[in-house]
Design an enzyme around this catalytic site. Sequence first.
Site, PDB file in Angstrom:
ATOM      1  N   ASP A 404       0.794  -1.209   0.139  1.00 33.08           N
ATOM      2  CA  ASP A 404       0.050   0.020  -0.086  1.00 33.08           C
ATOM      3  C   ASP A 404       0.812   1.285  -0.001  1.00 33.08           C
ATOM      4  O   ASP A 404       2.018   1.125   0.271  1.00 33.08           O
ATOM      5  CB  ASP A 404      -0.659  -0.024   1.335  1.00 33.08           C
ATOM      6  CG  ASP A 404      -1.627   1.133   1.465  1.00 33.08           C
ATOM      7  OD1 ASP A 404      -2.099   1.582   0.519  1.00 33.08           O
ATOM      8  OD2 ASP A 404      -1.835   1.688   2.554  1.00 33.08           O
ATOM      9  N   LYS A 405       0.421   2.240  -0.478  1.00 36.47           N
ATOM     10  CA  LYS A 405       1.254   3.598  -0.385  1.00 36.47           C
ATOM     11  C   LYS A 405       1.068   4.278   0.852  1.00 36.47           C
ATOM     12  O   LYS A 405       1.955   4.366   1.554  1.00 36.47           O
ATOM     13  CB  LYS A 405       0.919   4.211  -1.451  1.00 36.47           C
ATOM     14  CG  LYS A 405       1.843   5.559  -1.786  1.00 36.47           C
ATOM     15  CD  LYS A 405       1.315   6.675  -2.833  1.00 36.47           C
ATOM     16  CE  LYS A 405       0.318   7.315  -2.508  1.00 36.47           C
ATOM     17  NZ  LYS A 405       0.604   8.158  -1.495  1.00 36.47           N
ATOM     18  N   THR A 406      -0.302   5.009   0.918  1.00 37.86           N
ATOM     19  CA  THR A 406      -0.348   5.966   2.165  1.00 37.86           C
ATOM     20  C   THR A 406      -0.038   5.246   3.496  1.00 37.86           C
ATOM     21  O   THR A 406      -0.829   4.176   3.560  1.00 37.86           O
ATOM     22  CB  THR A 406      -1.719   6.396   1.813  1.00 37.86           C
ATOM     23  OG1 THR A 406      -2.008   6.557   0.627  1.00 37.86           O
ATOM     24  CG2 THR A 406      -1.999   7.689   2.789  1.00 37.86           C
ATOM     25  N   ARG A 610       6.701  16.108  -5.116  1.00 35.59           N
ATOM     26  CA  ARG A 610       5.680  16.484  -5.804  1.00 35.59           C
ATOM     27  C   ARG A 610       5.869  17.834  -6.193  1.00 35.59           C
ATOM     28  O   ARG A 610       5.914  18.929  -5.458  1.00 35.59           O
ATOM     29  CB  ARG A 610       4.513  16.247  -5.151  1.00 35.59           C
ATOM     30  CG  ARG A 610       4.445  14.826  -4.415  1.00 35.59           C
ATOM     31  CD  ARG A 610       3.410  14.617  -3.303  1.00 35.59           C
ATOM     32  NE  ARG A 610       2.021  14.707  -3.992  1.00 35.59           N
ATOM     33  CZ  ARG A 610       1.017  14.051  -3.182  1.00 35.59           C
ATOM     34  NH1 ARG A 610       1.247  13.862  -2.191  1.00 35.59           N
ATOM     35  NH2 ARG A 610      -0.127  13.860  -3.923  1.00 35.59           N
ATOM     36  N   THR A 690      -2.502   1.427  -4.665  1.00 33.10           N
ATOM     37  CA  THR A 690      -2.953   2.447  -3.768  1.00 33.10           C
ATOM     38  C   THR A 690      -4.174   2.951  -4.278  1.00 33.10           C
ATOM     39  O   THR A 690      -4.625   3.109  -5.542  1.00 33.10           O
ATOM     40  CB  THR A 690      -1.872   3.631  -3.965  1.00 33.10           C
ATOM     41  OG1 THR A 690      -2.472   4.557  -3.234  1.00 33.10           O
ATOM     42  CG2 THR A 690      -1.560   3.974  -4.978  1.00 33.10           C
ATOM     43  N   ARG A 807      -5.469   4.394  -7.649  1.00 35.15           N
ATOM     44  CA  ARG A 807      -7.128   4.532  -7.891  1.00 35.15           C
ATOM     45  C   ARG A 807      -7.750   3.036  -7.662  1.00 35.15           C
ATOM     46  O   ARG A 807      -8.584   2.695  -8.464  1.00 35.15           O
ATOM     47  CB  ARG A 807      -7.595   5.197  -8.993  1.00 35.15           C
ATOM     48  CG  ARG A 807      -7.216   6.641  -9.096  1.00 35.15           C
ATOM     49  CD  ARG A 807      -8.600   7.168  -8.767  1.00 35.15           C
ATOM     50  NE  ARG A 807      -8.419   8.713  -8.075  1.00 35.15           N
ATOM     51  CZ  ARG A 807      -8.511   8.832  -6.686  1.00 35.15           C
ATOM     52  NH1 ARG A 807      -8.929   8.025  -5.967  1.00 35.15           N
ATOM     53  NH2 ARG A 807      -8.244  10.053  -6.354  1.00 35.15           N
ATOM     54  N   ASP A 834      -1.707  -0.837   5.777  1.00 36.83           N
ATOM     55  CA  ASP A 834      -1.797  -0.503   7.283  1.00 36.83           C
ATOM     56  C   ASP A 834      -3.458  -0.170   7.532  1.00 36.83           C
ATOM     57  O   ASP A 834      -3.801   0.112   8.634  1.00 36.83           O
ATOM     58  CB  ASP A 834      -0.832   0.739   7.789  1.00 36.83           C
ATOM     59  CG  ASP A 834      -1.262   2.037   6.906  1.00 36.83           C
ATOM     60  OD1 ASP A 834      -1.753   1.845   5.550  1.00 36.83           O
ATOM     61  OD2 ASP A 834      -1.289   3.141   7.436  1.00 36.83           O
TER      62      ASP A 834
END
Lengths: 1131, 338
Positions: A404-406, A610, A690, A807, A834
């Site tokens: 997962d990313k976030t 970013r 993600t 997405r 998480d």
Amino acid sequence: MLRRGLNRLLGVDERRVDNRTIYIGHQSSLVNEDFIPPKFCDNRIVSSKYTVWNFLPKNLFEQFRRIANFYFLIIFLVQVIVDTPTSPVTSGLPLFFVITVTAIKQGYEDWLRHKADREVNKYQVTVLENGQETPKESENIKVGDIVQVKENETFPCDLILLQSTRDDDTCFVTTASLDGESNHKTHYTVPDIERDLKSLNATIECEQPQPDLYKFNGRMHIYKTNQDPAVRSLGPENLLLKGATLKNTQKICGVAVYTGMETKMALNYQGKSQKRSAVEKSINAFLLVYLCILLSKALVCTTLKYVWQSKPGQDEPWYNKKTQKEKDTNLYLKMFTDFLSFMVLFNFIIPVSMYVTVEMQKFLGSFFITWDKDFFDPEIQEGALVNTSDLNEELGQVEYVFTDKTGTLTQNNMEFIECCIDGFQYKHRGASSELDGFCVTDGPVNKLQQKAGREKEELFLRALCLCHTVQVKESTEQDQREDNLDQVDGLRIDENVLQPPQKERGFIASSPDEIALVKGAMRYGFTFLGLESKTMKILNRNKDVEMYDLLHVLNFDPVRRRMSVIVRSGSGEMLLFCKGADSSIFPRVRQEEVERIRLHVERNATEGYRTLCVAYKRLSEEEYAQADAGLREARLALQDREEKLLAVYNQVETGMSLIGATAVEDRLQEEAAETMEALQRAGMKVWVLTGDKMETAKSTCYACGLFQRKTELLELTVRTLEDGERKREERLHELLGEYHKRAVQDAPPVKAGGTRVCFASNQDYGFIIDGASLSMVLNSSSESNMRSYKDLFLQICQNCTAVLCCRMAPLQKAQIVKMVKSSKGSPITLSIGDGANDVSMILEAHVGIGIKGKEGRQAVRNSDYAIPKLKHLKKLLLAHGHLYYHRIAHLVQYFFYKNLCFILPQFLYQFFCGYSQQPLYDAAYLTMYNICFTSMPILAYSLLEQRISIEDLIEDAALYSENAKNAMLRWGLFLYWTGLGAFHGLVFFFGVRFLFSNPALQDNGQVFGNWSYGTIVFTVLVFTVTLKLALDTRHWTWINHFVIWGSLAFYVFFSFFWGGIIWPFMKQQRLYFVFANMLSSVSAWLVIILLILLSLLPEILLVVLRNPRGPYTRKIAAVTPLSYKHLNEQK
Amino acid sequence: MVKEEEDSSNRPDNTAFTQQRLPAWQPILSAGIVIPGFVLIGLAFIGIGVGLFLTSRDIQVLEMDYTGADGSSPCSVCYNLADKNCVCTMSFSIDSLIKGPVFFYYGLTNYFQNQRRYGVSRDDKQLYGDTSNFASPNSECAPYQYISNVPIVPCGSVANSMFNDTFELFKNVNGQSLPVPLDGKGIAWWTDYNVKFQNPNVTPLINAFNGTVRPPFWSKNVYELDTTDASNNGFINQDFLVWMRRAALPDFRKLYRRITDGDYSAGLPAGNYSLKIHYNYPVNGFGGKKKVVFSNVSWMGGKNEFLGIAYLVIGSLCVVMSVVMLIVYAKFKFPEDN
């Protein structure tokens, strides 16, 4: 015809399938006479497997479905029924023990699940009944109930928002535990309904529950007296999902539409199925081989017995008459019972104790993970957690990592890093401790004042303050505290020093980087004070408040990738500020400005920040009037509103001048990049799944080194699909084909198998896909396409070093994992996440890892292992996984080996005892062999062995791929071990057989009998098997010494003891003084020594000859004394 | 290194065991250890092998088949056991002295004392002198448990089939047959004789066997096995004990007597002997053979070539291996080290 008729017949049901109708607050006045209250499930969440009543039968059934348990049950029953050489106790007792222990363990686990369910189901909620607030338990909520939820509470079921305490009929929620997005999302009440819910008279018609979190369709019919019913359409913006948390809103009321197991969260939650490790599958395969060996042994013996008996005089010699009963038995029945007896005699070849030992190894071994102090995180004061010990070894087999990313790769904590104004770089002092080498080329990086013209600076900062959709949060005590917690400590202190605390403000925005930008501007002296009735207030450096009228907001969208605002300054100037991705801004500004900024932007992007570019434009009155008119017209358009708006936006956002760029960092987790690099070097492929936006996710991938600069990105997203004018389907087909050509066909052929190191290949590819495109790939309209798309997609992905899926809905994540899992070669997958949105993929993957992050505990609860931080994954896989795999693989092979050479002499003995099922060994030896004499050394080995030291395993990630693809349990190695076992068995038996050609083995001329024979073989066996393990042990701790020499000593001691007493409860005193007598014979000693050495000789030779040329052995030899020294120094 | 003071209950113990850092010893089988080791082991084995081989070669064995199946043997008259108390005599001569003590074995072939059903068909409690099992023998003893409801003592197939040929050895000196004294003591395991087998504690012994019957194959009762010597009678009769210790393989020999007394303590001198055999034991039904063996023993027991040869082979194998390894190492290992 028939179908139509049927449909008509079943019409009522059909309507129920399509839609559900909900009577808000169960208003009876609407209910007409023929109304049948629809049945919806209640709001109870059930994740447990058993109830008190079905536990025993269900659990027993599940346990005996295991091939091994079933086998032992059969053997036990045979022993009970048929006259067999060994007593039923020998197999019944261990089986009973195993079954009971497993049942207790599973019962306890299910009890924990019951407890967790109860906690959720008994949670107190407030339900409005006839306008009265009544407390209810969560499980009693029914569809149609009006539920009241307070701030920071989670919604107990899926609700349609009816009323909010906020003035603007909105409420904010975070769906962090659903999809991982931790920002505040705005949801709206159904427009134009009564303030008083008691008098509300309405029904909701909506679709049946479906798992897509972002989709909802429904209608609300509002009935008012003397009026036609009003109809409002309902969309996802009206739906509050179970599991989401209410934020920044005091109280809301909503009507329950989906409850219990029908909520979107529950539908996205997959049942926890039991995971089986690859090792267990190997065990089962080996078991089948041994079962075949067993059956053929029994068959051979039975056949030979009857062949032998057919010779005259052999069947029933006078000295061995049969009983009457035996004579009367049918021949075929006798054959059958003989066959079963042989089965029982040889059944020790498949040891029940292996399962006990494997279970113990897993259970005890998992403690080393919990105990590891490297996994201890001082921040949360917790270490690693092991939920299933069944999968320890799988950690050493992982080929695909889905992360997962976030919250997993990143901390989800945006921070303003630097900006670039008019080509000059500004870096906030103290914001980042490391000094960047590249600053020098741009000239000195110093204080703000010494750089670009003051005017430009202020313009840039004003732009940052104005061009956003951030709202100022009405700060309460609690929020501030939360805010504090979110920040990393060091940084917090910095800011506190810079600004007086009262200027702390919370911001709310749909995207966390907007907040970061506003906060960044604040650092440089421009503070956004808030938006009040279309007026934005800014506190500038001189502590003056500037006012701007907000005229238009040109919203952000992923296609344009920019947003703009049009404001009127206090002096009446019309300004357009625009910020957006470089690619969308650069073509719209003057080219000479671009070059100065581009350098910074590109460098920042490759750093993983970013980046956003900021441009502005002064609008003359006429221009503004034109734009204003265009915008208004487009907004009111009924048809093609989107397109028209887009056209106006594009028209307005031209001819701007670039003022600068910003760099925002989504801070990575500690050591995220190092961890990812190590995983890739260990031969694992990392996929990022993600729910987040593509741009964000991409920059994270760059930041943690999954994508490198030279990585060629293959994008399959809505944007690339909509490039051409053609249909998406066609474009998809075309793109897939093209990418496949590039990444698969043109790529140099790479060796299959896990040994490949990804960095070696000359061209790296990275693949990016988003949820919409993925669902097109997976659910393509035509069946044939679907298969080929899926194959193409998989092939492309397998040739890419890293894959990014953005997405993604939670279920889609699981779909991807499932797809890879079931692809060719069925690779071992690992998911790490998480949040609750990762639960489905954690459950789907072979190994699920939860991170004990901030987003609740769902992931941890459903994971197999939980670790506090991402960085711990490295040690967990490279060191623990590798070692566990090595240990258990050796354990399995060794167990089969030692039982083969245990039983083979017994089989051979049948040829010398008239196929009469005479056991070679005494019953005590048969039972104790696996339980006492040889079990402890292998258990100690399988807990303590470190073939390669932990430090080296972590340092040299490539070592991990040594075990790839179940390397130690391949058939080749299995055959080797089996061959070894057979060799040993033959040596043991025939060595003693030749010795016994003259059974007078003592110097007093006395002879030895059959039990002496068996005892000599058994002694050789126990010593050889134990010493074989000793030869394999590369890591001798005192425990190994104790256990290995201890069990040999125990064997000797036991044999003396067992043979030293006339046991009153035994029918026969077979072994009385057999062992002692054996030791009094020099020949017996000599033959024991001889046979042990002969058995181990090939082993020793192999070890010696292999040693100097093995790739890692040298390293092992070189480093182990070192690590020993290390330890001494530490002490 | 700073030791962190703020230990919490959650913090894992920092001990060598929990952190998998127990001091460990890594055995390295390097050429320097293994090659000399192999040479040493090889030499030791060769030494032992030579010793065993020579010892075994020195053991003298005289083996004679007296089954009488082929008709040429003096015992062929008895082969079919037509005549009860059939006696036959075999004459043989010894060329040189068989050094004493000489052991006298009888041997049977194709006789499956290691049959499972046969082997369990006994009652060790009876044989331990437990009179409660006299009245009701162990059911495993079937079909030799009862004869028309009278319990058999000692019950079971093993006891029933006790070897009952008896032998007398004579030395022919000047036409006279002088009996060679045979010692029937010390032929069974000491523990069998003293502990495992015991007569019931009843005097006279015969009273203990009231209400029981002898095994059908037997010609005399168990309390009449050796009426001359009470310490060799009943269950502790040494011939009985030897028989009750089941042989491991279908071709076996069991100790019958020792020749240790008198003139023969130095061994059996060269000369002519005759062996008088009371031929009672039937073997024709299952094609077995009977034989007698005179042999002396050494420290390693009876004659057994296998052990010596095996030691020699393995020992020389070790030496050869060490040479091979030396070559391998010289070729591959040493250049790497430089």
